[in-house]
Enzyme design. Structure first.
Site, PDB file in Angstrom:
ATOM      1  N   PHE A 184      43.922  -5.345   9.543  1.00  0.00           N
ATOM      2  CA  PHE A 184      44.477  -5.448  10.894  1.00  0.00           C
ATOM      3  C   PHE A 184      45.994  -5.542  10.790  1.00  0.00           C
ATOM      4  O   PHE A 184      46.520  -6.296   9.958  1.00  0.00           O
ATOM      5  CB  PHE A 184      43.917  -6.697  11.586  1.00  0.00           C
ATOM      6  CG  PHE A 184      42.416  -6.698  11.735  1.00  0.00           C
ATOM      7  CD1 PHE A 184      41.826  -6.278  12.920  1.00  0.00           C
ATOM      8  CD2 PHE A 184      41.595  -7.106  10.693  1.00  0.00           C
ATOM      9  CE1 PHE A 184      40.442  -6.279  13.068  1.00  0.00           C
ATOM     10  CE2 PHE A 184      40.206  -7.103  10.820  1.00  0.00           C
ATOM     11  CZ  PHE A 184      39.635  -6.691  12.008  1.00  0.00           C
ATOM     12  N   GLU A 185      46.685  -4.823  11.677  1.00  0.00           N
ATOM     13  CA  GLU A 185      48.146  -4.691  11.557  1.00  0.00           C
ATOM     14  C   GLU A 185      48.900  -6.012  11.710  1.00  0.00           C
ATOM     15  O   GLU A 185      50.046  -6.122  11.303  1.00  0.00           O
ATOM     16  CB  GLU A 185      48.673  -3.657  12.557  1.00  0.00           C
ATOM     17  CG  GLU A 185      48.420  -4.044  14.009  1.00  0.00           C
ATOM     18  CD  GLU A 185      48.474  -2.846  14.951  1.00  0.00           C
ATOM     19  OE1 GLU A 185      48.811  -1.749  14.516  1.00  0.00           O
ATOM     20  OE2 GLU A 185      48.174  -3.037  16.144  1.00  0.00           O
ATOM     21  N   VAL A 186      48.272  -7.003  12.314  1.00  0.00           N
ATOM     22  CA  VAL A 186      48.942  -8.308  12.423  1.00  0.00           C
ATOM     23  C   VAL A 186      49.104  -8.960  11.055  1.00  0.00           C
ATOM     24  O   VAL A 186      49.872  -9.904  10.891  1.00  0.00           O
ATOM     25  CB  VAL A 186      48.194  -9.278  13.359  1.00  0.00           C
ATOM     26  CG1 VAL A 186      48.185  -8.754  14.783  1.00  0.00           C
ATOM     27  CG2 VAL A 186      46.761  -9.536  12.880  1.00  0.00           C
ATOM     28  N   THR A 219      52.495  -7.815   8.409  1.00  0.00           N
ATOM     29  CA  THR A 219      52.330  -6.406   8.787  1.00  0.00           C
ATOM     30  C   THR A 219      52.764  -5.480   7.645  1.00  0.00           C
ATOM     31  O   THR A 219      52.127  -4.469   7.362  1.00  0.00           O
ATOM     32  CB  THR A 219      53.189  -6.123  10.043  1.00  0.00           C
ATOM     33  OG1 THR A 219      52.742  -6.981  11.083  1.00  0.00           O
ATOM     34  CG2 THR A 219      53.097  -4.683  10.484  1.00  0.00           C
TER      35      THR A 219
END
Lengths: 307, 254
Positions: free
Chosen positions: B51-53, B83
């Site tokens: 997940f990009e977070v 990220t």
């Protein structure tokens, strides 16, 4: 060392000027310091450049209030709701005034902040090739990799140095040494790149608490200019270990901001009629209590002993 | 077989089926999070989600997710980081599939989530890339999920936020993208896949209750039939149970 403890009002008044390039939270959806977003609106700051990969609905709120002059980011909207109505009105109709956009993707923005943090002249990425982001933001330059004999285009990303980065953190000491955990987004790169950092701490702790786990310090306290003790400063976004997300708040904002009048009524109710963040906490009452994380899932301690 | 399912539920389940077991999947905002969770609970128990977070997960989150940053996605994550680290893996060629939503897509799979009409003559301002441009450029295979309407599936997007096949053929390689491209576009009516030398999207699978003619009438270019065309199987009880467990409140399938 001198205590950096101030009120949120003092931090925003003393450290943020009209026209500043500002990071208001950098972990995309979590720990967005909405308390600072609301205070910037109350203090009527103008022509801010909002830097963030994504900061949930924070940018949309500031745009509607007329505080933003430009966006340097990858995404502006409302993560669970979808489109940002104020962003659309500003871009499509110039309401409340026109807005400049410096288009990035999440990765190119992370790289730009890293370049800003480490004094790099530019940073090459393999993303954005084929994307029109290189057309709408001419700061991104495509050139041949000089180290390759074969054709190998890369995109050069220009460094980014924010004037101020504001973060909600679960705990900090009064000197700005803070712990932050969970997903980090680009908090570390933004904090290291920014000229100054403001912390909104859910809890103020003794320096020994922070010093006990230096790996959980993701940027050094010497970058921090001010610390405000402000519980739930990230409300309505979530913060790992402290607060759940208030999904209904985002949905309500999404519905009511569909037209300008609805947004202005929302703004009056949730921001302008409240003098400070303590009043927002009081207004929320049990709704906020229900969002407090009460369970524990503690990390195992790590031993830092020297002998 | 379940007889009762909504169009949105079928679209999410059909998307989940495109994820293969054992793959490293870069999961974009909104619907892809739910689809990844369904895949993980059904046919792809060894898929890894990035997940990009700044999160990697094996097990799907134990509670409802409205955003990928929500506390249930943090607890018992395989990795919490930034990220830069997860998107760096994408750039390093270590991600099998990327999974994103879209607003407007063209016959070569290019996606626009920025400016309808193009950035110079914009008609509608959309939120922008987020991580989508990076996921589309650098994952080995791109899956896109979106609603199927003629104004969304267009001959040519006015602005390429996230590159698919660009102008078709080897245009993607010529632009310098070393791998990847569109694997499947999953809509509420059908699944489209690239076919032929230029890699134009063809009608690959038609969802139950829909017809080829109707799908083509809702597509903004002359949609051709894929030679392996099929009908999308109905959701199974197991898939429906998984979806209801992931989207407990019904927020994403409403």
């Amino acid at each position: 060392m001198q205590s950096k403890l101030v009120s949120l009002k003092e931090a925003v008044a003393g450290f943020i000027k009209d026209g500043d390039r500002l990071v208001i939270g950098a972990s995309l959806e979590a720990a967005i310091p909405f308390a600072a977003t609301f205070e910037l609106i109350r203090q009527n700051k103008r022509q801010l450049d909002l830097i963030a990969p994504i900061s949930d609905a924070s940018a949309d709120m500031l745009i509607g209030a007329g505080c933003a002059g430009s966006i340097t980011g990858a995404w502006v909207g409302n993560v669970s709701g979808g489109l940002g109505h104020n962003y659309r009105r500003a871009m499509e109709q110039g309401l409340p005034h026109p807005l400049k956009v410096n288009d990035f993707s999440n990765f190119s923005l992370a790289m730009a902040l890293m370049a800003g943090a480490y004094g790099m002249p530019f940073v090459p990425v393999r993303s954005l090739l084929g994307s029109d982001i290189t057309q709408s933001n001419p700061d991104h330059k495509i050139l041949q990799n000089p180290l390759s004999e074969a054709p190998d285009p890369v995109v050069l990303v220009k460094p980014l140095v924010p004037d101020v980065a504001i973060f909600s953190v679960p705990r900090s000491d009064v000197f700005g040494n803070a712990h932050f955990w969970g997903s980090l987004g680009v908090v570390q790169e933004a904090a290291l790149a920014a000229k100054s950092v403001i912390l909104l701490a859910d809890e103020i702790v003794e320096p020994a608490v922070i010093a006990s786990d230096p790996n959980r310090v993701i940027f050094p306290g010497f970058k921090v200019k001010a610390v405000a003790h402000e519980p739930a400063s990230q409300y309505p976004s979530p913060m790992t270990g402290c607060w759940k997300r208030d999904n209904a708040f985002f949905n309500d904002y999404h519905q009511r901001s569909r037209d300008r009048e609805g947004y202005l009524a929302w703004l009056e109710e949730w921001v302008l009629s409240l003098p400070d963040h303590a009043s927002l906490r009081a207004k929320l009452g049990t709704r906020l209590d229900d969002l407090r994380i009460k369970g524990t899932a503690l990390a195992a301690p790590a031993n830092f002993a020297s002998e | 077989m379940s007889s009762k399912y909504s169009t949105q539920e079928l679209m999410i389940i059909a998307s989940a089926r495109e994820i293969k077991d054992g793959e490293v999947v870069f999961v974009g905002m909104r619907l892809p999070i739910t689809a990844f969770g369904v895949a993980r609970l059904t046919h792809a128990p060894n898929a890894v989600g990035l997940f990009e977070v700044g999160i990697a997960r094996y097990e799907p989150a134990k509670d409802m997710l409205y955003t990928m940053s929500d506390p249930p996605n943090q607890q018992n994550a395989a990795w919490c980081t930034g990220t830069m680290q997860v998107m760096g893996l994408l750039q390093g060629g270590q991600v099998d599939a990327g999974f994103i939503g879209g607003a407007e897509i063209d016959r070569f799979g290019n996606i626009n989530t920025s400016y309808i009409g193009g950035h110079k003559q914009m008609k509608t301002k959309l939120p922008g890339s987020g991580g989508a441009a990076d996921i589309a450029a650098m994952s080995k295979r791109l899956l896109a999920i979106m609603n199927h309407e003629p104004h969304r599936l267009v001959r040519r997007v006015g602005y390429v936020t996230s590159p698919g096949g660009l102008d078709g053929g080897n245009a993607r390689r010529k632009a310098g993208l070393r791998w990847g491209g569109t694997g499947a576009v999953i809509t509420d009516r059908a699944i489209l896949k690239p076919y032929g030398e230029d890699g134009e999207l063809h009608l690959f699978s038609i969802h139950p209750g829909h017809t080829a003619l109707e799908v083509k009438n809702h597509t903004g270019w002359e949609l051709k039939d894929h030679p392996d065309q099929m009908q999308t199987p109905e959701p199974t009880r197991i898939e429906m149970d998984a979806l209801h467990a992931i989207d407990r409140d019904g927020f994403w399938r409403g």
